[in-house]
Design a protein around this motif. Structure first.
Motif, mmCIF file in Angstrom:
data_model
loop_
_atom_site.group_PDB
_atom_site.id
_atom_site.type_symbol
_atom_site.label_atom_id
_atom_site.label_comp_id
_atom_site.label_asym_id
_atom_site.label_seq_id
_atom_site.Cartn_x
_atom_site.Cartn_y
_atom_site.Cartn_z
ATOM 1 N N MET A 1 0.843 -1.193 0.000
ATOM 2 C CA MET A 1 0.000 0.000 0.000
ATOM 3 C C MET A 1 0.872 1.234 0.000
ATOM 4 N N ARG A 2 0.250 2.384 -0.181
ATOM 5 C CA ARG A 2 0.942 3.673 -0.076
ATOM 6 C C ARG A 2 0.292 4.493 1.021
ATOM 7 N N ASP A 3 1.119 5.283 1.713
ATOM 8 C CA ASP A 3 0.550 6.206 2.691
ATOM 9 C C ASP A 3 0.166 7.503 1.978
ATOM 10 N N ASN A 4 -0.307 8.481 2.736
ATOM 11 C CA ASN A 4 -0.782 9.723 2.122
ATOM 12 C C ASN A 4 0.337 10.612 1.597
ATOM 13 N N GLN A 5 1.599 10.189 1.773
ATOM 14 C CA GLN A 5 2.740 10.923 1.234
ATOM 15 C C GLN A 5 3.396 10.176 0.073
ATOM 16 N N GLY A 6 2.822 9.047 -0.311
ATOM 17 C CA GLY A 6 3.344 8.284 -1.427
ATOM 18 C C GLY A 6 4.355 7.220 -1.069
ATOM 19 N N ASN A 7 4.679 7.079 0.238
ATOM 20 C CA ASN A 7 5.628 6.053 0.655
ATOM 21 C C ASN A 7 4.981 4.674 0.557
ATOM 22 N N TRP A 8 5.754 3.706 0.134
ATOM 23 C CA TRP A 8 5.257 2.336 0.041
ATOM 24 C C TRP A 8 5.390 1.652 1.395
ATOM 25 N N LEU A 9 4.369 0.935 1.778
ATOM 26 C CA LEU A 9 4.379 0.134 2.992
ATOM 27 C C LEU A 9 3.974 -1.283 2.615
ATOM 28 N N VAL A 10 4.603 -2.243 3.218
ATOM 29 C CA VAL A 10 4.343 -3.638 2.898
ATOM 30 C C VAL A 10 3.815 -4.348 4.141
ATOM 31 N N LEU A 11 2.692 -5.028 3.982
ATOM 32 C CA LEU A 11 2.187 -5.912 5.024
ATOM 33 C C LEU A 11 2.677 -7.307 4.694
ATOM 34 N N VAL A 12 3.242 -7.998 5.676
ATOM 35 C CA VAL A 12 3.720 -9.360 5.450
ATOM 36 C C VAL A 12 3.255 -10.261 6.586
ATOM 37 N N GLU A 13 2.586 -11.327 6.196
ATOM 38 C CA GLU A 13 2.269 -12.408 7.119
ATOM 39 C C GLU A 13 3.380 -13.437 6.910
ATOM 40 N N PRO A 14 4.416 -13.404 7.766
ATOM 41 C CA PRO A 14 5.594 -14.226 7.497
ATOM 42 C C PRO A 14 5.341 -15.715 7.698
ATOM 43 N N LYS A 15 6.120 -16.496 6.971
ATOM 44 C CA LYS A 15 6.153 -17.946 7.192
ATOM 45 C C LYS A 15 7.604 -18.383 7.128
ATOM 46 N N ARG A 16 7.878 -19.549 7.638
ATOM 47 C CA ARG A 16 9.248 -20.070 7.608
ATOM 48 C C ARG A 16 9.642 -20.345 6.163
#
Length: 85
Positions: A63-78
């Motif tokens: 996703m992007r925040d309101n300033q255009g920075n990219w953010l990543v959500l990760v549901e990690p696995k081994r």
């Protein structure tokens, strides 16, 4: 999130050096359930560049925040480095 796979060691080292110098940024957020978090944030109006998708290291959404920075959500696995070969 620590720089690592799917980057090779040289790429991860370069990224670590850029972060140390303050010349790169990014934010990876580890979540318990990426798809659920995606649905919750989408319902609140958050715009995603990438819907949740399976990756060798887990489930990822971008996703992007309101300033255009990219953010990543990760549901990690081994995983192991061989998962990226």
């Amino acid at each position: 999130m620590k720089p690592g796979p799917p980057l090779d060691e040289e790429g991860a080292d370069f990224h670590r050096r850029q972060l140390d110098k303050g010349q790169a940024g990014g934010l990876g957020l580890a979540v318990d359930d990426c798809r659920k978090t995606y649905e919750e944030l989408t319902a609140k109006g958050v715009m995603f560049l990438q819907e949740p998708a399976e990756r060798p290291y887990g489930v990822e959404a971008v996703m992007r925040d309101n300033q255009g920075n990219w953010l990543v959500l990760v549901e990690p696995k081994r995983f192991s480095p061989g998962d990226f070969a």
